[in-house]
Scaffold this active site. Structure first.
Site, short mmCIF file in Angstrom:
data_model
loop_
_atom_site.label_atom_id
_atom_site.label_comp_id
_atom_site.label_asym_id
_atom_site.label_seq_id
_atom_site.Cartn_x
_atom_site.Cartn_y
_atom_site.Cartn_z
N SER A 97 0.84 -1.21 0.00
CA SER A 97 0.00 0.00 0.00
C SER A 97 0.87 1.25 0.00
O SER A 97 1.67 1.45 -0.91
CB SER A 97 -0.97 -0.05 1.19
OG SER A 97 -1.89 1.03 1.14
N HIS A 200 -8.33 1.46 -0.57
CA HIS A 200 -8.23 0.55 -1.72
C HIS A 200 -9.60 0.00 -2.15
O HIS A 200 -9.73 -1.16 -2.52
CB HIS A 200 -7.25 -0.59 -1.40
CG HIS A 200 -5.87 -0.10 -1.12
ND1 HIS A 200 -5.06 0.44 -2.09
CD2 HIS A 200 -5.17 0.00 0.04
CE1 HIS A 200 -3.93 0.84 -1.55
NE2 HIS A 200 -3.97 0.59 -0.26
#
Length: 315
Positions: A97, A200
């Site tokens: 991430s 996300h």
């Protein structure tokens, strides 16, 4: 072959920068970065409490700065295209991430200041997107992956992090996550995560324009080593494509499972997780049991990390 990896949001801990400030030049480097992004990294990395650094706008720059600081100590210098140093001997770099911003800087795709300016915009935009509605994330541990994803789909949740090693992170609204807590997938347990939004997922779509603006003036460099992308676990060789992926990754699932598959296919024999290490080495312990692993948590770990680096690279 050694892969250097950077952890994502949730790995931060109060005081994570304190021991690193004792190293020569560390305070000056952090002061420069703090001035460049308008955020007091030293304060948040030494004095701030857990709630303060849970703020997405703070956590993301803090994590990237910490990963880079520890990486430059490990590699004994800041890699550049003119002087790549030990970074060129790495088998690959990757980040989970927000850790992808640190990996992009280590690969020479972004300069450290570019990475920090982009992550500052990223964290702020994602915090604003998360404030639109009450959303969050929960880790689903165990169970059959196909059964888990089907169950999440039934509840309207997104498998936002496919982490491998029996871990899938679900993301969605507070109501959807409450339903998951009450109705768990078979043979799985659910652990709520201390994050401020459904990262996300489609809930982050409103942050995309800010990310587009943040990279508009970036001239991407060619990677110094293999860069493994969260988007699909592929090795990406074009710097501009890596930057495009960094933009769109904020609303797309993290495929760390596929990244680890790629590590295996590349023949990786060792993995070092940058500070604050622990999460990704834990996943690798289950998914890549034959790979030597080290979590770089403090300067006390540097000697062992350098030994591992020397043993698994040609530098």
């Amino acid at each position: 072959m050694l892969v250097l990896v950077a952890p994502g949001q949730g790995a931060q801990k109060p005081g994570l920068l304190t021991p690193w400030l004792e190293l020569p030049g560390a305070s000056d480097r952090l002061a420069q970065w703090s001035d460049a992004i308008g955020l007091d990294l030293v304060h948040y990395g030494t004095e701030a409490d857990a709630e303060a650094i849970r703020d997405t706008a703070v956590a993301q720059p803090l994590l990237v700065a910490t990963a880079l600081l520890s990486a430059y100590e490990l590699l004994e210098g800041e890699p550049t295209h003119e002087a790549p140093g030990r970074a060129a001997a790495l088998g690959a770099v990757a980040g989970h991430s927000v850790g992808e911003l640190a990996a992009a800087a280590l690969a020479g795709v972004l300069t450290p200041l570019e990475a920090l300016r982009v992550v500052r915009a990223r964290g702020t935009a994602m915090a604003e997107a998360a404030a639109v509605s009450e959303t969050g994330m929960s880790a689903v541990l165990g169970g059959d992956p196909q059964d888990v994803t089907a169950h999440l789909d039934k509840l309207g949740l997104t498998p936002a992090n496919m982490n491998g090693a029996g871990q899938i992170v679900a993301a969605g609204t507070a109501e959807q996550l409450a339903a998951l807590a009450q109705e768990k997938p078979e043979k799985a347990r659910v652990v709520p995560l201390k994050v401020a939004g459904a990262f996300h997922t489609e809930h982050m779509a409103s942050a995309l324009p800010a990310m587009e603006a943040a990279v508009r003036d970036v001239t991407a460099g060619t990677p110094l080593t293999r860069y493994v992308s969260n988007y699909d676990g592929e090795v990406v060789e074009d710097g501009s494509q890596i930057v495009r992926r960094l933009v769109h990754q904020i609303s797309a699932p993290v495929r760390w499972d596929l990244c680890m598959d790629t590590f295996r296919e590349l023949g990786v024999t060792a993995l070092i997780e940058l500070c604050p290490g622990g999460t990704l080495t834990g996943l690798a312990k289950r998914a890549l049991p034959d790979v030597e692993r080290l979590a770089l948590k403090s300067p006390d770990d540097l000697a062992a990390a350098r030994e591992l680096l020397a043993a698994h690279t040609s530098a």
